[in-house]
Scaffold this motif. Structure first.
Motif, PDB file in Angstrom:
ATOM      1  N   GLU A  41       0.832  -1.198   0.000  1.00  0.00           N
ATOM      2  CA  GLU A  41       0.000   0.000   0.000  1.00  0.00           C
ATOM      3  C   GLU A  41       0.872   1.255   0.000  1.00  0.00           C
ATOM      4  O   GLU A  41       1.872   1.341   0.721  1.00  0.00           O
ATOM      5  N   ASP A  42       0.493   2.220  -0.832  1.00  0.00           N
ATOM      6  CA  ASP A  42       1.174   3.511  -0.994  1.00  0.00           C
ATOM      7  C   ASP A  42       2.524   3.399  -1.696  1.00  0.00           C
ATOM      8  O   ASP A  42       3.245   4.406  -1.821  1.00  0.00           O
ATOM      9  N   VAL A  43       2.886   2.193  -2.143  1.00  0.00           N
ATOM     10  CA  VAL A  43       4.050   2.013  -3.006  1.00  0.00           C
ATOM     11  C   VAL A  43       3.588   1.517  -4.373  1.00  0.00           C
ATOM     12  O   VAL A  43       3.885   2.109  -5.408  1.00  0.00           O
ATOM     13  N   HIS A  44       2.809   0.434  -4.368  1.00  0.00           N
ATOM     14  CA  HIS A  44       2.305  -0.150  -5.609  1.00  0.00           C
ATOM     15  C   HIS A  44       0.836   0.152  -5.866  1.00  0.00           C
ATOM     16  O   HIS A  44       0.346  -0.032  -6.981  1.00  0.00           O
ATOM     17  N   PHE A  45       0.122   0.560  -4.860  1.00  0.00           N
ATOM     18  CA  PHE A  45      -1.296   0.881  -5.034  1.00  0.00           C
ATOM     19  C   PHE A  45      -1.747   1.815  -3.923  1.00  0.00           C
ATOM     20  O   PHE A  45      -1.103   1.922  -2.878  1.00  0.00           O
ATOM     21  N   SER A  46      -2.846   2.483  -4.186  1.00  0.00           N
ATOM     22  CA  SER A  46      -3.484   3.309  -3.172  1.00  0.00           C
ATOM     23  C   SER A  46      -4.891   2.780  -2.946  1.00  0.00           C
ATOM     24  O   SER A  46      -5.639   2.550  -3.906  1.00  0.00           O
ATOM     25  N   SER A  82      -1.046  -9.137   4.754  1.00  0.00           N
ATOM     26  CA  SER A  82      -0.875  -8.362   5.984  1.00  0.00           C
ATOM     27  C   SER A  82      -1.827  -7.173   5.925  1.00  0.00           C
ATOM     28  O   SER A  82      -1.832  -6.430   4.930  1.00  0.00           O
ATOM     29  N   VAL A  83      -2.625  -6.992   6.988  1.00  0.00           N
ATOM     30  CA  VAL A  83      -3.638  -5.938   6.982  1.00  0.00           C
ATOM     31  C   VAL A  83      -3.707  -5.240   8.342  1.00  0.00           C
ATOM     32  O   VAL A  83      -3.401  -5.846   9.379  1.00  0.00           O
ATOM     33  N   GLY A 117      -0.996  -9.191  10.905  1.00  0.00           N
ATOM     34  CA  GLY A 117      -1.335  -7.795  11.087  1.00  0.00           C
ATOM     35  C   GLY A 117      -0.191  -6.902  10.651  1.00  0.00           C
ATOM     36  O   GLY A 117       0.972  -7.301  10.664  1.00  0.00           O
ATOM     37  N   SER A 118      -0.533  -5.656  10.267  1.00  0.00           N
ATOM     38  CA  SER A 118       0.490  -4.685   9.876  1.00  0.00           C
ATOM     39  C   SER A 118      -0.143  -3.295   9.870  1.00  0.00           C
ATOM     40  O   SER A 118      -1.353  -3.146  10.020  1.00  0.00           O
ATOM     41  N   ASP A 119       0.693  -2.275   9.674  1.00  0.00           N
ATOM     42  CA  ASP A 119       0.179  -0.915   9.621  1.00  0.00           C
ATOM     43  C   ASP A 119      -0.480  -0.607   8.283  1.00  0.00           C
ATOM     44  O   ASP A 119      -1.365   0.243   8.202  1.00  0.00           O
ATOM     45  N   LYS A 120      -0.002  -1.279   7.226  1.00  0.00           N
ATOM     46  CA  LYS A 120      -0.556  -1.062   5.891  1.00  0.00           C
ATOM     47  C   LYS A 120      -0.872  -2.405   5.233  1.00  0.00           C
ATOM     48  O   LYS A 120      -0.426  -3.457   5.688  1.00  0.00           O
ATOM     49  N   ILE A 121      -1.630  -2.343   4.145  1.00  0.00           N
ATOM     50  CA  ILE A 121      -1.986  -3.551   3.412  1.00  0.00           C
ATOM     51  C   ILE A 121      -0.792  -4.009   2.576  1.00  0.00           C
ATOM     52  O   ILE A 121      -0.214  -3.231   1.808  1.00  0.00           O
ATOM     53  N   VAL A 122      -0.411  -5.265   2.742  1.00  0.00           N
ATOM     54  CA  VAL A 122       0.665  -5.870   1.960  1.00  0.00           C
ATOM     55  C   VAL A 122       0.178  -7.225   1.460  1.00  0.00           C
ATOM     56  O   VAL A 122      -0.262  -8.062   2.256  1.00  0.00           O
ATOM     57  N   ILE A 123       0.255  -7.425   0.147  1.00  0.00           N
ATOM     58  CA  ILE A 123      -0.162  -8.700  -0.446  1.00  0.00           C
ATOM     59  C   ILE A 123       1.029  -9.286  -1.184  1.00  0.00           C
ATOM     60  O   ILE A 123       1.569  -8.662  -2.106  1.00  0.00           O
TER      61      ILE A 123
END
Length: 318
Positions: A41-46, A82-83, A117-123
């Motif tokens: 998130e915020d690197v590859h997509f918003s 991670s969400v 869990g994480s601070d941002k979405i990572v797939i």
């Protein structure tokens, strides 16, 4: 580029770094290809410009594109997700609906993964493909005289991304090119049935010029490209004209056009259907300092190391 520097550091720490280099690793004793791509998130997509469904589709498609570049038959994926803790159940439902739809289209099965869990979405998706072609692909396999071919068209995804990022109008096909790319699995199947030797293939996820540069560096051959032959949608030119953008820069460096770039001999080239593959140039002689020469009408541009480093996407300078 820090990414390339880090790869060199990683290689030096490994007992066996022979699998590192191409986007897919071929594991000979298992007869499979393995690849992995991560969307951050915020690197590859918003999350403000896409939907969970489209994000799910894209997370799979970008990995199937790497398998296509290896001429592998996609078979299985694992998904690590991670969400943030406040994510809603409907996000997970829609994300996996998108994942499942792409898997259904290409006869791929989800066989596992991880959720944290994480601070941002990572797939992060790991894709496994079966070797179905007698021959292999690598960036290093380009040969003198090969035709340089591409699938699809270029610049559409970058134009779509620009419009989403700047809240500007763009035609629907440009938006779709960015949010819902199509992996060229069917085109890879066509190629795999007619080649008679190992060939150089890459997908153009980091840009057309990026792929050309990496083919040149790994094969130690210079390349000559006729820019006027690179397929570009009229909608890309129209969007750039309306927003004071250089469409040629988007075409060369815009990235996320998940098209295939391949180098084949004349015999193979003559067998291919021009509706699916376009010749844009030729491979030149071996060269200790290989160049990409891009001819554009009466003008010519050389892509050197400095040009590459100044224009290619850098994950560490967002």
């Amino acid at each position: 580029m820090k990414e390339l520097k880090y790869l060199e550091i990683i290689k030096k720490q490994l007992d066996n770094s022979s699998y590192i280099g191409d986007d897919c690793a071929y594991i000979e004793d298992l007869n499979i290809f393995v690849t992995q791509d991560t969307l951050v998130e915020d690197v590859h997509f918003s999350y403000n410009t896409t939907t969970p469904y489209l994000l799910g589709r894209k997370s799979v498609s970008v990995n199937l594109s790497d398998l296509a570049a290896a001429l592998a038959q996609p078979k299985y994926i694992t998904v690590s997700l991670s969400v943030p803790k406040l994510i809603k159940d409907c996000f997970i439902e829609e994300l996996y609906r998108g994942i499942n739809d792409v898997c259904h289209e290409f006869n791929v099965s989800v066989i596992g993964g991880d959720i944290t869990g994480s601070d941002k979405i990572v797939i992060s998706v790991c894709a496994i493909g079966k070797k179905v072609c007698e021959y292999l692909t690598s960036r290093s396999y380009a040969k003198n005289g090969d035709y340089i071919l591409v699938t699809g068209n270029f610049g559409a995804s970058a134009a779509g991304f620009h419009s989403l990022s700047n809240f500007l109008y763009a035609e629907e096909n440009l938006i779709n090119a960015h949010l819902n790319p199509v992996p060229r699995v069917k085109e890879a199947e066509i190629i795999s049935k007619i080649i008679s030797r190992n060939i150089a293939v890459m997908d153009c996820s980091d840009g057309l010029a990026d792929a050309l540069y990496k083919i040149a560096q790994n094969s130690k051959h210079s390349l000559r490209i006729d820019f006027e032959k690179v397929p570009v949608l009229k909608e890309v030119k129209r969007y750039c004209n309306s927003n004071s953008l250089d469409y040629k820069k988007l075409v060369k460096w815009g990235a996320e056009d998940y098209e295939l770039l391949l180098c084949v001999d004349e015999k193979t080239y003559k067998k291919l259907d021009s509706r699916f593959f376009t010749a844009i140039g030729r491979i030149l002689n071996k060269d200790s300092n290989p160049l990409i020469i891009i001819k554009d009408g009466n003008k010519s541009e050389n892509i050197t190391k400095d040009v590459f480093e100044n224009n290619s996407f850098n994950h560490f300078e967002i």
